[in-house]
Design an enzyme around this catalytic site. Structure first.
Site, PDB file in Angstrom:
ATOM      1  N   HIS A   1       8.562   6.974  19.900  1.00  0.00           N
ATOM      2  CA  HIS A   1       8.316   7.236  18.527  1.00  0.00           C
ATOM      3  C   HIS A   1       6.612   6.804  18.132  1.00  0.00           C
ATOM      4  CE1 HIS A   1       8.924   2.662  18.934  1.00  0.00           C
ATOM      5  NE2 HIS A   1       7.747   2.612  17.969  1.00  0.00           N
ATOM      6  N   HIS A  29      14.275   5.111  14.859  1.00  0.00           N
ATOM      7  CA  HIS A  29      13.044   5.689  14.291  1.00  0.00           C
ATOM      8  C   HIS A  29      12.519   6.506  15.378  1.00  0.00           C
ATOM      9  CE1 HIS A  29      11.610   2.575  16.750  1.00  0.00           C
ATOM     10  NE2 HIS A  29      10.400   2.162  16.318  1.00  0.00           N
ATOM     11  N   HIS A  67       0.216   3.062  16.377  1.00  0.00           N
ATOM     12  CA  HIS A  67       0.591   3.001  17.763  1.00  0.00           C
ATOM     13  C   HIS A  67       1.501   4.134  18.117  1.00  0.00           C
ATOM     14  CE1 HIS A  67       4.031   0.691  16.359  1.00  0.00           C
ATOM     15  NE2 HIS A  67       4.612   1.321  17.220  1.00  0.00           N
ATOM     16  N   HIS A  79      11.606  -6.634  18.184  1.00  0.00           N
ATOM     17  CA  HIS A  79      11.438  -6.414  16.554  1.00  0.00           C
ATOM     18  C   HIS A  79      12.655  -6.843  16.185  1.00  0.00           C
ATOM     19  CE1 HIS A  79       7.916  -3.913  17.076  1.00  0.00           C
ATOM     20  NE2 HIS A  79       8.166  -3.072  17.839  1.00  0.00           N
ATOM     21  N   TYR A 121       3.314  -4.850  22.450  1.00  0.00           N
ATOM     22  CA  TYR A 121       2.367  -4.044  22.047  1.00  0.00           C
ATOM     23  C   TYR A 121       1.003  -4.318  22.845  1.00  0.00           C
ATOM     24  CZ  TYR A 121       3.959  -3.215  17.243  1.00  0.00           C
ATOM     25  OH  TYR A 121       4.724  -2.844  16.146  1.00  0.00           O
ATOM     26  N   GLU A 169       2.791   0.921  22.955  1.00  0.00           N
ATOM     27  CA  GLU A 169       4.100   0.084  22.653  1.00  0.00           C
ATOM     28  C   GLU A 169       4.691   0.690  24.066  1.00  0.00           C
ATOM     29  OE1 GLU A 169       6.312   0.396  19.188  1.00  0.00           O
ATOM     30  OE2 GLU A 169       7.531  -1.267  19.864  1.00  0.00           O
TER      31      GLU A 169
HETATM   32  C1  M3P Z   1       7.455  -1.009  15.141  1.00  0.00           C
HETATM   33  C2  M3P Z   1       8.861  -0.640  15.708  1.00  0.00           C
HETATM   34  C3  M3P Z   1       4.715  -2.817  11.782  1.00  0.00           C
HETATM   35  C4  M3P Z   1       5.821  -2.379  12.159  1.00  0.00           C
HETATM   36  C5  M3P Z   1       6.201  -2.113  13.482  1.00  0.00           C
HETATM   37  C6  M3P Z   1       7.493  -1.954  14.118  1.00  0.00           C
HETATM   38  C7  M3P Z   1       3.264  -2.638  12.592  1.00  0.00           C
HETATM   39  O1  M3P Z   1       6.585  -0.780  16.153  1.00  0.00           O
HETATM   40  O2  M3P Z   1       8.726   0.028  16.799  1.00  0.00           O
HETATM   41  O3  M3P Z   1       9.753  -0.664  14.917  1.00  0.00           O
HETATM   42  O4  M3P Z   1       4.436  -3.373  10.843  1.00  0.00           O
HETATM   43 FE    FE Z   2       6.831   0.976  17.181  1.00  0.00          FE
END
Ligand code: M3P
Ligand code: FE
Length: 304
Positions: free
Chosen positions: A150, A197, A211, A243, A252, A262
């Site tokens: 993603h 996602h 990213h 997450h 990350y 990531e």
């Molecule tokens: C992810 C994900 C931010 C959220 C990032 C979330 C940077 O990277 O893979 O769900 O707010």
């Molecule tokens: Fe992500």
């Protein structure tokens, strides 16, 4: 008609040799083609010609990102829908881009260049289709993810960008972060996949890439990826951790030019009737990194 999945990401690098070495040796991607100013990479289990194009440019950042559509006629239908929304489109004809046929390009409301394509050159994964081994050769260098997963881009007006991806492109909203007034600060969107996602959009500067992520098969591979990153002196941004949003396990980290990568695994299965999950701004620290529960300024670093 519909958006199937993320096909490839096209980025700019001021040091093509350094970037090419990192994505080959540390990330462990397969280099499929190299010209004077461009290098093409894919992951070992990907079927398309490439999933990453890096082109020399003095300014690091995102050129464009490409999603595959479900059928050949979809380009025509999306052209009408995107134009009707007020975004001018252009056609890129067959032969102009390596590894694909005709495509449709436009700027999304948050300023990134998006491309839709149906006709992708299928070169196959490295296992082949004849009595394939279930695993790649054990001597692949680096992290060697099986596929790209993603990407995350920024938007000054997340709700406006989200409306475009949902109403015009027909993508599905799986999770969102709302501020105290009910305004969207972040959205997670899926194409015709069962992933939480394929693209996410979080508040930040228009045009920016936050990213992109590679899939790994399980938590143990995330641990091994962390060892590979540390061994190679790669700057880790956060993790290994989890997450809250998507429930995925993650690290990350930054490529040598400062682009955030990531690695990601887990996450829940999304059915077509998935109900939207909502996070409040106060709890988004856990949404971003569930164990740490913090949003640091450094997570906001991105490339425009
Ligand atoms: C992810 C994900 C931010 C959220 C990032 C979330 C940077 O990277 O893979 O769900 O707010
Ligand atoms: Fe992500």
């Amino acid at each position: 008609m519909g958006i199937l999945r993320l096909a490839h990401i096209d980025v700019r690098t001021p040091d093509l040799d350094l970037s090419a070495a990192y994505y080959a040796e540390v990330m462990g991607l397969q280099q499929v083609m190299r010209t004077d100013d461009t290098v093409y990479f894919k992951c070992w289990d990907e079927e398309d010609h490439h999933s990453l194009r890096m082109r020399y440019n003095p300014r690091t950042g995102l050129d464009s990102f490409t999603f595959r559509v479900e059928s050949e006629d979809d380009l025509h239908d999306f052209e009408k829908r995107v134009e009707a929304y007020g975004c001018p489109t252009t056609r890129v004809s067959r032969g102009e881009a390596v590894g694909q046929g005709e495509s449709l390009r436009f700027e999304v409301p948050s300023g990134q260049i998006m491309e839709l394509v149906w006709d992708l050159e299928k070169t196959g994964n490295i296992l082949g289709k004849h009595n394939p081994s279930p695993v790649p050769p054990p001597d692949l260098p680096g992290i060697a993810p099986p596929r790209m997963d993603h990407m995350l881009v920024n938007a000054e007006e997340v709700a406006e960008a989200a409306r475009f991806f949902i109403d015009v492109l027909g993508m599905r909203l799986t999770e969102q972060v709302l501020d105290g007034n009910g305004h969207q600060l972040g959205v997670w969107l899926a194409g015709r996949t069962n992933s939480p996602h394929d693209i996410a959009i979080v508040n930040g500067p228009n045009g920016a890439l936050h990213h992109w992520a590679y899939w790994l098969d399980d938590w143990d591979h995330i641990r091994k990826a962390a060892d590979t990153l540390a061994y190679n002196g790669v700057q880790i941004d956060q993790g290994p951790t989890r997450h809250g949003v998507t429930r995925g396990n993650t690290i990350y980290f930054f490529d040598p030019l400062g682009i955030r990568n990531e690695v990601f695994t887990g996450g829940y299965w999304v059915d077509p009737d998935h109900e939207i999950i909502t996070w409040t701004e106060q709890e988004f620290g856990k949404g971003l990194f569930y164990y740490e529960n913090v949003i640091s300024q450094r997570f906001l670093r991105m490339h425009t």
